[in-house]
Design an enzyme around this catalytic site. Sequence first.
Site, mmCIF file in Angstrom:
data_model
loop_
_atom_site.group_PDB
_atom_site.id
_atom_site.type_symbol
_atom_site.label_atom_id
_atom_site.label_comp_id
_atom_site.label_asym_id
_atom_site.label_seq_id
_atom_site.Cartn_x
_atom_site.Cartn_y
_atom_site.Cartn_z
ATOM 1 N N GLU A 4 -6.540 2.446 -3.487
ATOM 2 C CA GLU A 4 -6.396 1.052 -3.080
ATOM 3 C C GLU A 4 -7.310 0.112 -3.875
ATOM 4 O O GLU A 4 -7.086 -1.093 -3.875
ATOM 5 C CB GLU A 4 -6.624 0.922 -1.559
ATOM 6 C CG GLU A 4 -5.482 1.567 -0.772
ATOM 7 C CD GLU A 4 -5.791 1.803 0.695
ATOM 8 O OE1 GLU A 4 -6.837 2.405 0.982
ATOM 9 O OE2 GLU A 4 -4.987 1.410 1.543
ATOM 10 N N GLY A 70 1.485 1.552 7.675
ATOM 11 C CA GLY A 70 2.796 1.942 8.173
ATOM 12 C C GLY A 70 3.490 0.703 8.721
ATOM 13 O O GLY A 70 2.840 -0.181 9.281
ATOM 14 N N ILE A 144 -0.254 7.303 12.192
ATOM 15 C CA ILE A 144 0.885 7.345 13.119
ATOM 16 C C ILE A 144 2.112 7.907 12.386
ATOM 17 O O ILE A 144 2.544 7.368 11.357
ATOM 18 C CB ILE A 144 1.190 5.933 13.689
ATOM 19 C CG1 ILE A 144 -0.074 5.341 14.350
ATOM 20 C CG2 ILE A 144 2.358 5.991 14.676
ATOM 21 C CD1 ILE A 144 -0.659 6.129 15.516
ATOM 22 N N MET A 164 -5.439 1.693 9.817
ATOM 23 C CA MET A 164 -6.626 2.332 10.386
ATOM 24 C C MET A 164 -7.942 1.580 10.141
ATOM 25 O O MET A 164 -9.004 2.117 10.436
ATOM 26 C CB MET A 164 -6.725 3.774 9.846
ATOM 27 C CG MET A 164 -5.492 4.606 10.177
ATOM 28 S SD MET A 164 -5.516 6.281 9.543
ATOM 29 C CE MET A 164 -6.751 7.033 10.588
ATOM 30 N N GLU A 165 -7.884 0.363 9.594
ATOM 31 C CA GLU A 165 -9.141 -0.342 9.279
ATOM 32 C C GLU A 165 -9.149 -1.850 9.537
ATOM 33 O O GLU A 165 -10.221 -2.442 9.694
ATOM 34 C CB GLU A 165 -9.514 -0.142 7.787
ATOM 35 C CG GLU A 165 -9.777 1.273 7.359
ATOM 36 C CD GLU A 165 -8.514 2.045 7.005
ATOM 37 O OE1 GLU A 165 -7.464 1.404 6.785
ATOM 38 O OE2 GLU A 165 -8.552 3.286 6.966
ATOM 39 N N ASP A 188 5.012 3.442 4.395
ATOM 40 C CA ASP A 188 5.816 4.341 5.236
ATOM 41 C C ASP A 188 6.146 3.576 6.514
ATOM 42 O O ASP A 188 5.635 2.478 6.715
ATOM 43 C CB ASP A 188 5.025 5.626 5.565
ATOM 44 C CG ASP A 188 3.715 5.298 6.276
ATOM 45 O OD1 ASP A 188 2.695 5.177 5.586
ATOM 46 O OD2 ASP A 188 3.722 5.118 7.504
HETATM 47 N N1 ADE Z 1 -1.689 3.712 6.665
HETATM 48 C C1 ADE Z 1 -0.540 3.897 5.980
HETATM 49 N N2 ADE Z 1 0.402 4.444 6.776
HETATM 50 C C2 ADE Z 1 -0.150 4.608 7.988
HETATM 51 C C3 ADE Z 1 0.309 5.146 9.217
HETATM 52 N N3 ADE Z 1 1.550 5.622 9.339
HETATM 53 N N4 ADE Z 1 -0.552 5.173 10.263
HETATM 54 C C4 ADE Z 1 -1.810 4.695 10.137
HETATM 55 N N5 ADE Z 1 -2.291 4.196 8.989
HETATM 56 C C5 ADE Z 1 -1.478 4.147 7.920
#
Ligand code: ADE
Length: 220
Positions: A4, A70, A144, A164-165, A188
Amino acid sequence: MPEEITPILAELDTYDTKEYANNTYYLGHYHGHELVIAYSKIGKVFSTLTATVMIEHFGAEVLLFSGVAGGGSADVQVGDIVVATQTVQHDIDITAFGRQKGEIPGSKVFIETCQRLTSKLKEAANTHGIALKEGVIATGDQFIHSKEVKEMIVKHFNAQAIEMEGASVNLVCHELNIPCVILRAISDTADGQAVDDFPQFVEKAAKQSATLILSLVRLL
Ligand code: ADE
């Protein structure tokens, strides 16, 4: 993740590196701005540490967060780019004591990001012919990868993206009065497909997000 920030470092002519709290901080100049660049490592705890170090140790006055996520609501697909209007910690749960999901006493469920920076970012995206999606970004300490869990988060928080951040970085900035923007390219869709899609799309998505963040810096 390293993926990143690699595209950001690639745009700088030179930079210094400084080790601090077991992480590497890259110090450089770009279009008249002093930049401090680091990858936060994964999750809310490391990203809180990194954001705090950037502000309190390196003196950052504005925080721009770039990365991948995600997809949340049904219209957000791989390749889309989402900017947060607000962030929430989807995994905070003190509902046993009558609190709302995501609520921490003394704080709010949803925390706003900086509107001025978000508008500038949309302006930067326009110059690339990209229409950003905007809305809530939900953060928790889990990758997730299940339709059911994703649907719960999306339904409860109206999340456009799940990662996640972002919420921890935005919270640090909110508490310390630092303008903050959270930008995420979708790698995703956080469902049963996520574990296969993430490694396939992470690099391209990270690059898209990084390119836009640098375009934003040029407008500041
Ligand atoms: N970062 C990228 N994809 C993610 C996901 N599916 N869950 C949490 N953090 C992510």
